[in-house]
Design an enzyme around this catalytic site. Structure first.
Site, mmCIF file in Angstrom:
data_model
loop_
_atom_site.group_PDB
_atom_site.id
_atom_site.type_symbol
_atom_site.label_atom_id
_atom_site.label_comp_id
_atom_site.label_asym_id
_atom_site.label_seq_id
_atom_site.Cartn_x
_atom_site.Cartn_y
_atom_site.Cartn_z
ATOM 1 N N ASP A 1 0.803 -1.221 0.000
ATOM 2 C CA ASP A 1 0.000 0.000 0.000
ATOM 3 C C ASP A 1 0.847 1.288 0.000
ATOM 4 O OD1 ASP A 1 -1.039 -2.370 1.173
ATOM 5 O OD2 ASP A 1 -2.736 -1.281 2.000
ATOM 6 N N GLU B 1 -4.056 1.990 -3.078
ATOM 7 C CA GLU B 1 -5.340 2.401 -2.506
ATOM 8 C C GLU B 1 -5.249 3.536 -1.486
ATOM 9 O OE1 GLU B 1 -7.971 1.039 -0.074
ATOM 10 O OE2 GLU B 1 -6.645 0.608 1.576
ATOM 11 N N ASN C 1 -10.095 -1.069 0.411
ATOM 12 C CA ASN C 1 -11.306 -0.485 1.007
ATOM 13 C C ASN C 1 -11.463 1.004 0.677
ATOM 14 O OD1 ASN C 1 -8.980 -0.605 2.850
ATOM 15 N ND2 ASN C 1 -10.229 0.628 4.215
ATOM 16 N N HIS C 2 -10.354 1.687 0.346
ATOM 17 C CA HIS C 2 -10.459 3.109 -0.025
ATOM 18 C C HIS C 2 -10.506 3.308 -1.544
ATOM 19 C CE1 HIS C 2 -10.200 4.644 3.971
ATOM 20 N NE2 HIS C 2 -9.084 3.991 4.215
ATOM 21 N N HIS D 1 -7.088 -8.025 0.350
ATOM 22 C CA HIS D 1 -7.011 -6.812 1.165
ATOM 23 C C HIS D 1 -7.799 -7.002 2.456
ATOM 24 C CE1 HIS D 1 -5.769 -2.630 1.189
ATOM 25 N NE2 HIS D 1 -6.923 -2.334 1.760
ATOM 26 N N HIS E 1 -3.202 -4.160 3.258
ATOM 27 C CA HIS E 1 -4.095 -3.352 4.108
ATOM 28 C C HIS E 1 -3.550 -3.018 5.494
ATOM 29 C CE1 HIS E 1 -7.658 -1.530 5.895
ATOM 30 N NE2 HIS E 1 -7.614 -2.407 6.874
ATOM 31 N N HIS F 1 -0.587 -2.501 6.571
ATOM 32 C CA HIS F 1 0.577 -1.608 6.480
ATOM 33 C C HIS F 1 1.781 -2.116 7.279
ATOM 34 C CE1 HIS F 1 -1.828 2.194 5.062
ATOM 35 N NE2 HIS F 1 -2.161 1.076 4.440
#
Ligand code: FE2
Length: 260
Positions: A8, A39, A67-68, A149, A174, A176
């Site tokens: 990410d 994302e 998700n974003h 994710h 996701h 991180h």
């Protein structure tokens, strides 16, 4: 075939680090193909067509989301400008963009798929297992790389076990935070989470003072990505030329100098 997967990309610091380092990383690793999760690339939430284009110009063959995916509304109108941008198969709006792309590289057809997990995440339109099972018959490719994710380590491990015989790699994104569990499961490369490309001095890429002010001292604040240099997290997946199965996965992490 060697495939470099970068986790990410968070905000300006992460973007600039990836854009600056990608061609060197390709040369150092001998990667034939590059997948980047974008994302969080636009100020920590979502992506724009212009950022997609900067990432692909820097060497990303495919950019995945999470998700974003649609946090920046302009991307919904501009999906046709982003032919290799992959959105999760099982979130709304279902008709924006594509849940997989198939790209040619070195005589192989490489499919890149995006699937969203269920546990501790936004509502999904169907469980990840069902979403993947529905997509598989539509995919005509030699290699299938899944960006999975999600938050839950167990859910990602379980997904990999379910699909290991049918896909080439399941790469978690996701959280991180890079996990140290990279492995080959029945010819499928797996890592629970590949980690982020984002500001090192932060809370998951977000400004630490802002997070503490909001969650510890309950003061209203606006989401603020951290400044400062980024670490770059990724993995290199190697596949067998004849069988197209994964034979190696190597975790990679490039940290900024502590003095930076
Ligand atoms: Fe995410």
């Amino acid at each position: 075939m060697k495939i470099l997967f970068l986790g990410d990309v968070v905000a300006k610091s992460g973007r600039e680090a990836v854009i600056r380092n990608l061609s060197n990383m390709k040369a150092e690793t001998g990667a034939d193909f590059v997948i980047v999760n974008g994302e969080n690339a636009a100020h920590g939430k979502g992506i724009t067509a212009s950022i997609y284009s900067r990432l692909t110009s820097a060497g990303a063959d495919v950019v995945t989301l999470g998700n974003h995916a649609f946090s920046k509304k302009e991307i919904i109108e501009n999906m046709d400008l982003c032919p290799r941008l992959v959105r999760p198969a099982n979130i709304e709006p279902a008709d924006a963009g594509t849940p997989f792309v198939v790209a040619e590289c070195g005589g192989k057809r490489i499919a890149v798929v995006s699937i969203m997990c269920e546990a501790f995440m936004m509502p999904v339109t169907m469980p990840p297992y069902e979403a993947m099972s529905r997509l598989l018959p539509e995919i005509d490719a030699d290699l299938i790389i899944v960006d999975l994710h999600g938050e839950s380590t167990g859910e990602k491990m379980m997904f990999a076990r379910v699909f290991a015989d049918r896909v080439t790699a399941v790469i978690g994104t996701h959280t991180h935070v890079q996990t140290a569990d990279e492995q080959i499961i029945d010819g499928c490369a797996f890592i629970t989470d590949v980690g982020m490309c984002g500001p090192f001095n932060s809370v998951l890429g977000r400004d630490a003072d802002e997070v503490i002010s909001r969650y510890v001292y309950k003061k209203p604040s606006r989401y603020t990505p951290a400044a400062g240099p980024s670490l770059i997290c990724g993995c290199l997946i190697e596949t067998d030329e004849k069988t197209n199965r994964a034979i190696r996965i190597v975790r990679m992490q490039k940290r900024p100098r502590q003095s930076d």
